[in-house]
Write an enzyme that holds these catalytic residues in place. Structure first.
Site, PDB file in Angstrom:
ATOM      1  N   CYS A  65       9.187  -9.575   5.497  1.00  0.00           N
ATOM      2  CA  CYS A  65       8.008  -9.625   6.365  1.00  0.00           C
ATOM      3  C   CYS A  65       7.821 -11.042   6.916  1.00  0.00           C
ATOM      4  O   CYS A  65       7.972 -12.016   6.174  1.00  0.00           O
ATOM      5  CB  CYS A  65       6.770  -9.195   5.579  1.00  0.00           C
ATOM      6  SG  CYS A  65       5.266  -9.175   6.588  1.00  0.00           S
ATOM      7  N   CYS A  69       1.267 -13.972   3.708  1.00  0.00           N
ATOM      8  CA  CYS A  69       0.211 -13.604   2.763  1.00  0.00           C
ATOM      9  C   CYS A  69       0.606 -14.048   1.344  1.00  0.00           C
ATOM     10  O   CYS A  69       1.631 -13.603   0.809  1.00  0.00           O
ATOM     11  CB  CYS A  69      -0.028 -12.103   2.790  1.00  0.00           C
ATOM     12  SG  CYS A  69      -0.350 -11.448   4.446  1.00  0.00           S
ATOM     13  N   CYS A  72       1.668 -11.580  -1.593  1.00  0.00           N
ATOM     14  CA  CYS A  72       2.626 -10.501  -1.348  1.00  0.00           C
ATOM     15  C   CYS A  72       4.055 -10.889  -1.698  1.00  0.00           C
ATOM     16  O   CYS A  72       4.554 -11.934  -1.263  1.00  0.00           O
ATOM     17  CB  CYS A  72       2.547 -10.072   0.113  1.00  0.00           C
ATOM     18  SG  CYS A  72       3.588  -8.644   0.474  1.00  0.00           S
ATOM     19  N   CYS A 109       0.857   8.150   1.343  1.00  0.00           N
ATOM     20  CA  CYS A 109       0.610   6.920   2.081  1.00  0.00           C
ATOM     21  C   CYS A 109       1.929   6.316   2.521  1.00  0.00           C
ATOM     22  O   CYS A 109       2.787   6.004   1.695  1.00  0.00           O
ATOM     23  CB  CYS A 109      -0.152   5.925   1.212  1.00  0.00           C
ATOM     24  SG  CYS A 109      -1.731   6.557   0.614  1.00  0.00           S
ATOM     25  N   CYS A 142      -1.595   9.126   5.270  1.00  0.00           N
ATOM     26  CA  CYS A 142      -2.204   7.852   5.666  1.00  0.00           C
ATOM     27  C   CYS A 142      -1.090   6.899   6.064  1.00  0.00           C
ATOM     28  O   CYS A 142      -0.079   6.790   5.362  1.00  0.00           O
ATOM     29  CB  CYS A 142      -3.002   7.271   4.502  1.00  0.00           C
ATOM     30  SG  CYS A 142      -3.681   5.617   4.823  1.00  0.00           S
ATOM     31  N   CYS A 202      -9.411   3.304   5.893  1.00  0.00           N
ATOM     32  CA  CYS A 202      -9.261   2.888   4.508  1.00  0.00           C
ATOM     33  C   CYS A 202      -9.097   1.377   4.498  1.00  0.00           C
ATOM     34  O   CYS A 202      -8.184   0.854   5.155  1.00  0.00           O
ATOM     35  CB  CYS A 202      -8.035   3.573   3.894  1.00  0.00           C
ATOM     36  SG  CYS A 202      -7.564   2.966   2.266  1.00  0.00           S
ATOM     37  N   ARG A 272     -10.938   3.613  -4.714  1.00  0.00           N
ATOM     38  CA  ARG A 272      -9.616   3.874  -5.268  1.00  0.00           C
ATOM     39  C   ARG A 272      -9.142   2.722  -6.139  1.00  0.00           C
ATOM     40  O   ARG A 272      -9.171   1.555  -5.728  1.00  0.00           O
ATOM     41  CB  ARG A 272      -8.612   4.091  -4.144  1.00  0.00           C
ATOM     42  CG  ARG A 272      -7.200   4.330  -4.648  1.00  0.00           C
ATOM     43  CD  ARG A 272      -6.300   4.780  -3.529  1.00  0.00           C
ATOM     44  NE  ARG A 272      -6.911   5.931  -2.869  1.00  0.00           N
ATOM     45  CZ  ARG A 272      -6.737   6.211  -1.591  1.00  0.00           C
ATOM     46  NH1 ARG A 272      -5.998   5.438  -0.849  1.00  0.00           N
ATOM     47  NH2 ARG A 272      -7.304   7.267  -1.066  1.00  0.00           N
TER      48      ARG A 272
END
Length: 428
Positions: A65, A69, A72, A109, A142, A202, A272
């Site tokens: 990626c 972040c 992550c 998901c 999702c 979400c 969740r």
């Protein structure tokens, strides 16, 4: 205690607590913990009964990626030994999804690392959504693909997506210290685009990144203002090879207080329990079911969760039941609003009533993906891979994270080596 009585009364009426009350929940003592859980549990049962919704994650594209972040393992410059692979084909993703559905998952998901999808990526995901829905009747899907461009949410909705996940993660005030390659406002805008397209929004948070109580309350109140249908609560998994590898500052008691605070602020929303529950709650996970009404089944994006059957046994042993495909997750007033109906503002409406509408009920969310989404997997014994060891050998590691000799535990997290993107069966 007066605080808890007040919060229960407000929660049953869907009335927002004050920031001071939310902060007071986080400040309660361990001696008061069971009282806090019991109080928040009353609110949870009012709106969701004793049902637990199961969600299953399929990591469509792992690693590499370009975003930075700090939490992550798929970030730019990450040295974590995670799986790296490009887009799964629709039939591969559908096969992976079927394993979760067979394990009882109501929602699948679909997550892909990256800043956000190209139009070609949206085409890929659209074909995957269609393949999953064709093979698994009634399943909710999702998508979690990062920041959306104009029109992409509408295209996902047209392809059959029910929801879109994009987490705020932390407070606006501290967001720049966690990520520099995009802004907090970018995340808010993507959630709003999903809502405008008719997708169930979400959006959640990550706790344990060194934030203050004020930061936690700020992000939860910001989420309440956005009004997503689902709020995933992640607990940081401090992967070695990431900037937050030494952030071992959560206890099971702290995690339960955070979940209780979220429930009081978002009483009628699907809360969740997402990434990091096995690492930080450990043997106290069953208590969390009195606060949340949704969990991920099995493995996560880049780390392994506990065996899927263990999750199912935990739910049953704690006196809860898996939510069936024929039951609407959200209370009637939220489900009706999502489907475009007139809804009802009656706080006495029975939990789980109403019509799904076209958008379903919630989303996913875990901090283990560049797109900001989360967890899942299945049965089988957990493989202990040397590359997956997570834990800090520096100062500040809680005693519960060390072995008898005082060395940091590296067996709390294993890199995912099974399921989507591998030749091994999933853990569902």
């Amino acid at each position: 205690m007066d605080l808890l009585n007040t919060l229960v009364d407000k929660g049953l009426r869907r009335e927002l607590p004050t920031r001071e009350e939310a902060l007071a929940v986080l400040a309660t003592s361990d001696d008061e913990l069971l009282d806090v859980v019991a109080a928040a549990g009353k609110v949870r049962r009012q709106w969701f009964g004793r049902r637990v919704k199961l969600n299953y994650l399929v990591n469509l594209k792992s690693g590499l990626c370009p975003e930075d972040c700090s939490y992550c393992s798929q970030r730019l410059g990450s040295k974590a030994g995670i799986l790296k692979y490009t887009w799964l084909k629709p039939d591969e993703a559908s096969k992976a999804a079927a394993a979760g559905v067979a394990g009882g998952a109501k929602r699948v998901c679909l997550v892909a690392s990256g800043r956000g999808p190209t139009d070609r990526d949206v085409d890929r995901v659209s074909k995957t959504i269609e393949a999953i829905k064709e093979e698994n009747e009634g399943v909710e899907v999702c998508a979690c693909l990062g920041l959306l461009s104009d029109g992409q949410a509408d295209r996902l909705r047209s392809a059959g997506a029910d929801a879109y996940n994009h987490n705020l993660n932390t407070s606006e005030e501290t967001y720049g210290a966690i990520t520099t390659t995009h802004t907090y406002a970018d995340r808010v805008e993507t959630v709003q685009q999903a809502q405008a397209a008719g997708l169930s929004a979400c959006s959640g948070l990550i706790a344990g990144m060194g934030e203050s109580d004020k930061d936690l309350v700020d992000v939860v109140f910001a989420l309440r203002d956005l009004d997503p249908d689902s709020v995933p609560v992640n607990f940081l998994i401090p992967f070695e090879g990431t900037p937050l590898a030494k952030e071992w500052n959560l206890t099971p008691q702290r995690c339960l207080r955070i979940l209780a605070m979220v429930r009081f602020v978002c009483p009628d929303v699907e809360v969740r329990l997402a990434g990091g529950r096995e690492v930080h709650l450990r043997s106290m996970q069953p208590l969390a079911l009195h606060l949340v009404n949704s969990i991920f089944l099995g493995d996560y994006l880049t780390s392994e969760g506990q065996a899927g059957q263990t999750d199912l046994d935990m739910i049953a042993d704690a006196g809860f039941e898996v939510e069936g495909a024929g039951t609407t997750t959200l209370p009637r007033h939220r489900a009706d609003a999502l489907s475009g109906g007139c809804g009802t503002q009656d706080a006495t409406a029975e939990p789980g009533c109403g019509s799904h509408g076209t958008a379903g009920a919630a989303g996913c969310g875990s901090h283990q993906g560049g797109g900001g989404c989360g967890p899942c997997g299945g049965h089988g014994e957990r493989e202990r891979q040397p590359a997956g060891g997570v834990g800090s050998t520096g100062e500040g590691v809680p005693a519960s994270r060390t072995d008898a000799a005082g060395a940091a535990r590296t067996d709390l997290v294993a890199v995912r080596r099974r399921g989507a993107g591998t030749d091994l069966a999933p853990n569902a």
